[in-house]
Design a protein around this motif. Structure first.
Motif, PDB file in Angstrom:
ATOM      1  N   ALA A  48       0.853  -1.290  -0.018  1.00  0.00           N
ATOM      2  CA  ALA A  48       0.032   0.034   0.181  1.00  0.00           C
ATOM      3  C   ALA A  48       0.786   1.367  -0.007  1.00  0.00           C
ATOM      4  CB  ALA A  48      -0.990  -0.136   1.282  1.00  0.00           C
ATOM      5  N   SER A  49       1.825   1.186   0.862  1.00  0.00           N
ATOM      6  CA  SER A  49       2.833   2.479   0.610  1.00  0.00           C
ATOM      7  C   SER A  49       3.471   2.751  -0.535  1.00  0.00           C
ATOM      8  CB  SER A  49       4.092   2.145   1.854  1.00  0.00           C
ATOM      9  OG  SER A  49       3.426   1.999   3.037  1.00  0.00           O
ATOM     10  N   LEU A  50       3.860   1.501  -1.303  1.00  0.00           N
ATOM     11  CA  LEU A  50       4.326   1.564  -2.545  1.00  0.00           C
ATOM     12  C   LEU A  50       3.364   2.149  -3.577  1.00  0.00           C
ATOM     13  CD1 LEU A  50       6.415  -1.517  -2.824  1.00  0.00           C
ATOM     14  CD2 LEU A  50       7.231   0.820  -2.650  1.00  0.00           C
ATOM     15  N   ASN A  51       1.892   1.798  -3.603  1.00  0.00           N
ATOM     16  CA  ASN A  51       1.165   2.075  -4.439  1.00  0.00           C
ATOM     17  C   ASN A  51       0.808   3.673  -3.968  1.00  0.00           C
ATOM     18  OD1 ASN A  51      -1.074  -0.595  -3.953  1.00  0.00           O
ATOM     19  ND2 ASN A  51       0.731  -0.506  -5.142  1.00  0.00           N
ATOM     20  N   ALA A  52       0.855   4.124  -2.919  1.00  0.00           N
ATOM     21  CA  ALA A  52       0.775   5.481  -2.607  1.00  0.00           C
ATOM     22  C   ALA A  52       1.882   6.254  -3.437  1.00  0.00           C
ATOM     23  CB  ALA A  52       0.648   5.877  -0.986  1.00  0.00           C
ATOM     24  N   LYS A  53       2.868   5.814  -3.658  1.00  0.00           N
ATOM     25  CA  LYS A  53       4.144   6.422  -4.421  1.00  0.00           C
ATOM     26  C   LYS A  53       4.054   6.084  -6.001  1.00  0.00           C
ATOM     27  CE  LYS A  53       7.113   6.697  -0.467  1.00  0.00           C
ATOM     28  NZ  LYS A  53       7.433   8.008  -0.292  1.00  0.00           N
ATOM     29  N   SER A  54       2.617   5.643  -6.364  1.00  0.00           N
ATOM     30  CA  SER A  54       2.523   5.358  -7.828  1.00  0.00           C
ATOM     31  C   SER A  54       3.571   4.276  -8.167  1.00  0.00           C
ATOM     32  CB  SER A  54       2.801   6.349  -8.473  1.00  0.00           C
ATOM     33  OG  SER A  54       1.749   7.449  -8.194  1.00  0.00           O
ATOM     34  N   ILE A  55       3.862   3.435  -7.325  1.00  0.00           N
ATOM     35  CA  ILE A  55       4.554   2.079  -7.757  1.00  0.00           C
ATOM     36  C   ILE A  55       3.718   0.809  -7.582  1.00  0.00           C
ATOM     37  CG2 ILE A  55       6.661   0.564  -7.063  1.00  0.00           C
ATOM     38  CD1 ILE A  55       7.861   3.489  -5.766  1.00  0.00           C
ATOM     39  N   SER A  56       3.648   0.251  -8.591  1.00  0.00           N
ATOM     40  CA  SER A  56       2.708  -0.928  -8.432  1.00  0.00           C
ATOM     41  C   SER A  56       3.190  -2.152  -9.375  1.00  0.00           C
ATOM     42  CB  SER A  56       1.483  -0.315  -9.096  1.00  0.00           C
ATOM     43  OG  SER A  56       0.283  -1.315  -9.007  1.00  0.00           O
ATOM     44  N   ARG A  57       2.346  -2.999  -9.839  1.00  0.00           N
ATOM     45  CA  ARG A  57       2.756  -4.143 -10.446  1.00  0.00           C
ATOM     46  C   ARG A  57       3.910  -4.095 -11.682  1.00  0.00           C
ATOM     47  NH1 ARG A  57      -2.808  -5.981 -12.608  1.00  0.00           N
ATOM     48  NH2 ARG A  57      -1.449  -7.716 -13.651  1.00  0.00           N
ATOM     49  N   ASN A  58       4.740  -4.842 -11.699  1.00  0.00           N
ATOM     50  CA  ASN A  58       5.866  -4.688 -12.665  1.00  0.00           C
ATOM     51  C   ASN A  58       6.982  -3.550 -12.547  1.00  0.00           C
ATOM     52  OD1 ASN A  58       5.373  -7.383 -13.928  1.00  0.00           O
ATOM     53  ND2 ASN A  58       3.624  -6.445 -14.708  1.00  0.00           N
ATOM     54  N   ASP A  59       6.512  -2.567 -11.611  1.00  0.00           N
ATOM     55  CA  ASP A  59       7.437  -1.485 -11.401  1.00  0.00           C
ATOM     56  C   ASP A  59       8.716  -2.056 -10.630  1.00  0.00           C
ATOM     57  OD1 ASP A  59       6.086   0.671 -12.622  1.00  0.00           O
ATOM     58  OD2 ASP A  59       4.917   0.957 -10.939  1.00  0.00           O
ATOM     59  N   ARG A  60       9.945  -1.804 -11.014  1.00  0.00           N
ATOM     60  CA  ARG A  60      11.084  -2.300 -10.542  1.00  0.00           C
ATOM     61  C   ARG A  60      11.394  -1.466  -9.197  1.00  0.00           C
ATOM     62  NH1 ARG A  60      13.904  -4.195 -16.009  1.00  0.00           N
ATOM     63  NH2 ARG A  60      12.358  -5.930 -16.440  1.00  0.00           N
ATOM     64  N   VAL A  61      11.753  -2.011  -7.967  1.00  0.00           N
ATOM     65  CA  VAL A  61      12.126  -1.296  -7.029  1.00  0.00           C
ATOM     66  C   VAL A  61      13.562  -2.153  -6.426  1.00  0.00           C
ATOM     67  CG1 VAL A  61      11.501  -0.930  -4.534  1.00  0.00           C
ATOM     68  CG2 VAL A  61       9.692  -1.023  -6.249  1.00  0.00           C
ATOM     69  N   ALA A  62      14.621  -1.287  -6.282  1.00  0.00           N
ATOM     70  CA  ALA A  62      15.981  -1.519  -5.817  1.00  0.00           C
ATOM     71  C   ALA A  62      15.902  -1.899  -4.181  1.00  0.00           C
ATOM     72  CB  ALA A  62      17.033  -0.910  -6.290  1.00  0.00           C
ATOM     73  N   ILE A  63      16.640  -2.831  -3.751  1.00  0.00           N
ATOM     74  CA  ILE A  63      16.568  -2.914  -2.270  1.00  0.00           C
ATOM     75  C   ILE A  63      17.999  -2.862  -1.917  1.00  0.00           C
ATOM     76  CG2 ILE A  63      15.885  -4.042  -0.204  1.00  0.00           C
ATOM     77  CD1 ILE A  63      13.788  -5.312  -1.817  1.00  0.00           C
ATOM     78  N   VAL A  64      18.729  -2.210  -1.150  1.00  0.00           N
ATOM     79  CA  VAL A  64      19.773  -2.209  -0.392  1.00  0.00           C
ATOM     80  C   VAL A  64      19.747  -2.053   1.092  1.00  0.00           C
ATOM     81  CG1 VAL A  64      22.092  -1.070  -0.541  1.00  0.00           C
ATOM     82  CG2 VAL A  64      20.919  -0.981  -2.575  1.00  0.00           C
TER      83      VAL A  64
END
Length: 323
Positions: free
Chosen positions: A43-59
């Motif tokens: 839900a937090s990602l969705n609120a930032k317009s990040i959704s299915r198939n959007d790529r999110v790097a994690i470090v």
């Protein structure tokens, strides 16, 4: 074990009050808490317009935060976990190549990935902000959405990006569960990095799909290994040869006399990744006080799908005190 083929389905395998993730000096996380936490991340990602198939790097460093963040991102977007030890040039390459829409780091991080992301116009999200409460309904990923992107090692050429769908990783985790005969009573002591296919599939997703528990450590540490065994009481762990052959020789590691009681009380099954590590060290496993199982490998491109070559019931019934 749930029959669905998304990470969200995978997380429904455990009972509400069953322990999903534990860690050194951290409160345990139940499956019900993990489902709520990962839904909140989506839900937090969705609120930032990040959704299915959007790529999110994690470090992030290895441990429960990394495990929960990976599960949250893959539940609603595409995760691209990166080695925190990468150099600035390496981060620039990987962030550019995956076309990341955002980068997740821990609060106060000084990782060079942050500067690289800002130079590339990639949003930087601190983990604590990501886990804040969001009232909106999360949009979860579908079976054919890309869940994970990793790169090949690039030993012979430029590293190549490999996308794995939700179905790819859940089916692969299921193969590991069935082959190792994992159950809800199994506890995995994870010492593998969670930016690598081995740690993600065998160390994290497979135990959770079985409804079991992951003891999420900061990574391999020969001096702390037996203390973790005492605390977590694991039934198995997965490693590369350099790990399991290293702890008996580490300076300051418990002697055979002192570590045998721990193993006698908490016998372990070790799943050895035979495709990794220094071949010269594999003979050292003969002196390790565990039952050693051979893992035939599998790499980034096949999602770690061929876990071993022995029938699982034979492993469960054999004594674990000697190889």
């Amino acid at each position: 074990m749930n029959d669905g083929c998304t990470v969200r389905d995978l997380l429904s395998s455990g009972s509400d009050d069953g322990l999903a993730i534990t860690a050194p000096e951290r409160p345990p996380i139940t499956f019900e808490q993990l489902r709520r936490l990962t839904a909140g991340i989506v839900a937090s990602l969705n609120a930032k317009s990040i959704s299915r198939n959007d790529r999110v790097a994690i470090v992030l460093p290895n441990g429960p935060d990394m495990a929960c963040t990976f599960l949250g991102v893959t539940s609603g977007a595409t995760a691209a976990p990166l080695n925190p030890a990468y150099t600035e040039d390496e981060f620039t390459f990987y962030l550019s190549d995956i076309r990341a829409k955002a980068l997740i780091v821990e609060a106060g991080s000084t990782s060079p990935a942050i500067g690289c992301a800002k130079n590339l116009g990639i949003e930087v999200i601190e983990l604590e902000m990501l886990c804040s409460s969001i009232a909106s309904e999360p949009i979860f990923a579908k079976e054919q959405d890309v869940a994970l992107v990793l790169h090949t090692s690039g030993t012979t050429s430029r590293p190549k990006m490999v996308p794995l769908t939700q179905t790819n990783i859940v089916v692969s985790a299921g193969n590991i569960v069935r082959t190792l005969a994992l159950t809800t009573s199994d506890v995995n002591l994870n010492i593998m990095p969670l930016f690598h296919i081995h740690g993600l599939m065998a160390g994290l997703l497979a135990p959770l799909l079985a409804g079991g528990t992951v003891f999420a450590t900061p990574g391999f540490n020969a001096l702390k290994f037996f203390a973790w065994v005492e605390k977590a009481k694991p039934t198995w762990y997965t490693a590369v040869p350099d790990h399991a052959s290293g702890y008996p020789r580490a300076r300051g590691a418990p002697s055979q006399r002192h570590r045998t009681p721990s193993i006698a009380v908490h016998p372990l099954i070790v799943v050895l990744d035979a495709a990794s590590g220094d071949r010269r060290n594999r003979g050292d496993f003969r002196s390790a006080p565990h039952r050693i199982l051979r893992h035939d490998g599998g790499g980034t491109s096949d999602g770690e799908q061929s876990p071993t070559s022995r029938p699982p019931q034979a492993w469960k019934r054999r004594p674990t005190g000697r190889s």
